[in-house]
Write an enzyme that holds these catalytic residues in place. Structure first.
Site, PDB file in Angstrom:
ATOM      1  N   LEU A   4       0.818  -1.207   0.000  1.00  0.00           N
ATOM      2  CA  LEU A   4       0.000   0.000   0.000  1.00  0.00           C
ATOM      3  C   LEU A   4       0.859   1.269   0.000  1.00  0.00           C
ATOM      4  O   LEU A   4       1.932   1.313   0.596  1.00  0.00           O
ATOM      5  CB  LEU A   4      -0.918  -0.004   1.221  1.00  0.00           C
ATOM      6  N   HIS A   5       0.345   2.302  -0.670  1.00  0.00           N
ATOM      7  CA  HIS A   5       1.021   3.585  -0.768  1.00  0.00           C
ATOM      8  C   HIS A   5      -0.008   4.689  -0.582  1.00  0.00           C
ATOM      9  O   HIS A   5      -1.175   4.417  -0.215  1.00  0.00           O
ATOM     10  CB  HIS A   5       1.754   3.705  -2.103  1.00  0.00           C
ATOM     11  N   HIS A   8      -3.431   4.283  -2.196  1.00  0.00           N
ATOM     12  CA  HIS A   8      -4.353   3.443  -1.440  1.00  0.00           C
ATOM     13  C   HIS A   8      -4.888   4.193  -0.216  1.00  0.00           C
ATOM     14  O   HIS A   8      -6.060   4.064   0.152  1.00  0.00           O
ATOM     15  CB  HIS A   8      -3.662   2.157  -0.987  1.00  0.00           C
ATOM     16  N   LYS A 123      -6.907   5.068 -11.378  1.00  0.00           N
ATOM     17  CA  LYS A 123      -5.669   4.809 -12.119  1.00  0.00           C
ATOM     18  C   LYS A 123      -5.880   3.649 -13.076  1.00  0.00           C
ATOM     19  O   LYS A 123      -5.400   3.664 -14.201  1.00  0.00           O
ATOM     20  CB  LYS A 123      -4.516   4.491 -11.170  1.00  0.00           C
ATOM     21  N   SER A 159       1.946   3.691  -7.843  1.00  0.00           N
ATOM     22  CA  SER A 159       1.695   2.283  -8.139  1.00  0.00           C
ATOM     23  C   SER A 159       2.639   1.429  -7.314  1.00  0.00           C
ATOM     24  O   SER A 159       3.807   1.803  -7.094  1.00  0.00           O
ATOM     25  CB  SER A 159       1.916   1.997  -9.630  1.00  0.00           C
ATOM     26  N   ARG A 161       3.967  -1.088  -8.335  1.00  0.00           N
ATOM     27  CA  ARG A 161       5.000  -1.569  -9.248  1.00  0.00           C
ATOM     28  C   ARG A 161       6.094  -0.530  -9.513  1.00  0.00           C
ATOM     29  O   ARG A 161       7.115  -0.856 -10.108  1.00  0.00           O
ATOM     30  CB  ARG A 161       4.376  -2.030 -10.566  1.00  0.00           C
TER      31      ARG A 161
END
Length: 254
Positions: A4-5, A8, A123, A159, A161
């Protein structure tokens, strides 16, 4: 799916606000194996659950639903849910089976948690569209709320990723947002041809030597069908590889 970032966190904050002081906010954290292709990054997808749980607590989450793959997909599991129109384009064309996995796990999460409202990030514009269609078609008693994309100061969409990117890849990745904004400016200046706008985007992406285009599409924001003339309620969506890392972004013209 975890890792999570702040993007989120914005979804959690939105959920907390919608639930109000007396409502319950549930966050599901589950790296869903059925939405990954055989050559994708399921095995290496980050799973920092302790950090994720801390972020959830800090943003008003009451319950974390964190099942195992075996609990969600017991031995002999053989039932899947598939939306066949909105999911067939864009990422659905590039990642066969991806949205079947998404629909299946989201429906299972809805059935288990029984939410009145579910918050998703824009997103992944197509994912939101697919889930909305599934909810409509299957008469699910849940309201889908879509939250705006949260970005780094240089415009790159947050993201999980992004952490895969090497330093030089990360330095070039903001070209995705720059290309989208260039197309929007051209549209605002009167350019309506989707083909011309697409060429403009491709040209801008080509300024990043490490960028490898998966797709650039200009489509109706509801059906995701390609358009020739760009009017309001159109979405520009793209997917670009930097090395093995696939990033997506989009911009809605309204």
């Amino acid at each position: 799916m975890g890792a999570l970032h702040l993007g989120h966190a914005a979804l959690l904050d939105r959920a907390r606000k919608l639930a109000g002081p007396s409502g319950t906010v549930v966050a599901s954290i589950f790296v869903n194996p059925t939405q990954f292709g055989p050559k994708e990054d399921f095995a290496r997808y980050p799973r920092p659950f302790s950090a994720d749980a801390k972020l959830c607590r800090a943003h008003g989450v009451d319950v974390i639903f964190h099942p195992t793959a075996g609990q969600m997909y017991p031995d002999g599991f053989s039932t899947f849910v598939e939306e066949t129109t909105v999911s067939s384009l864009l990422c659905g064309a590039s990642r066969p089976g991806h949205f079947r996995g998404v629909c299946t796990v989201v429906l299972k999460l809805f059935q288990i948690v029984q939410p009145q409202i579910a918050v998703f990030g824009l997103k992944d514009f197509q994912q939101c569209a697919v889930i909305r269609r599934m909810v409509r078609d299957l008469d699910l008693p849940v309201r889908i709320v879509a939250a705006e994309t949260v970005r780094e100061p240089d415009g790159l969409a947050l993201s999980s990723r992004n952490q895969y990117l090497a330093l030089e890849e990360r330095a070039q990745a903001p070209v995705l947002r720059a290309a989208l904004l260039a197309a929007r400016r051209a549209w605002q200046d009167g350019e309506k041809s989707a083909a011309i706008l697409r060429r403009l985007i491709v040209k801008r992406l080509s300024t990043a030597p490490l960028a490898r285009i998966d797709y650039v599409e200009i489509a109706d924001a509801h059906t995701l069908q390609s358009v020739r003339q760009v009017d309001r309620d159109t979405v520009i969506a793209l997917a670009v590889f930097f090395g093995k890392t696939r990033l997506i972004d989009n911009l809605r013209l309204a």
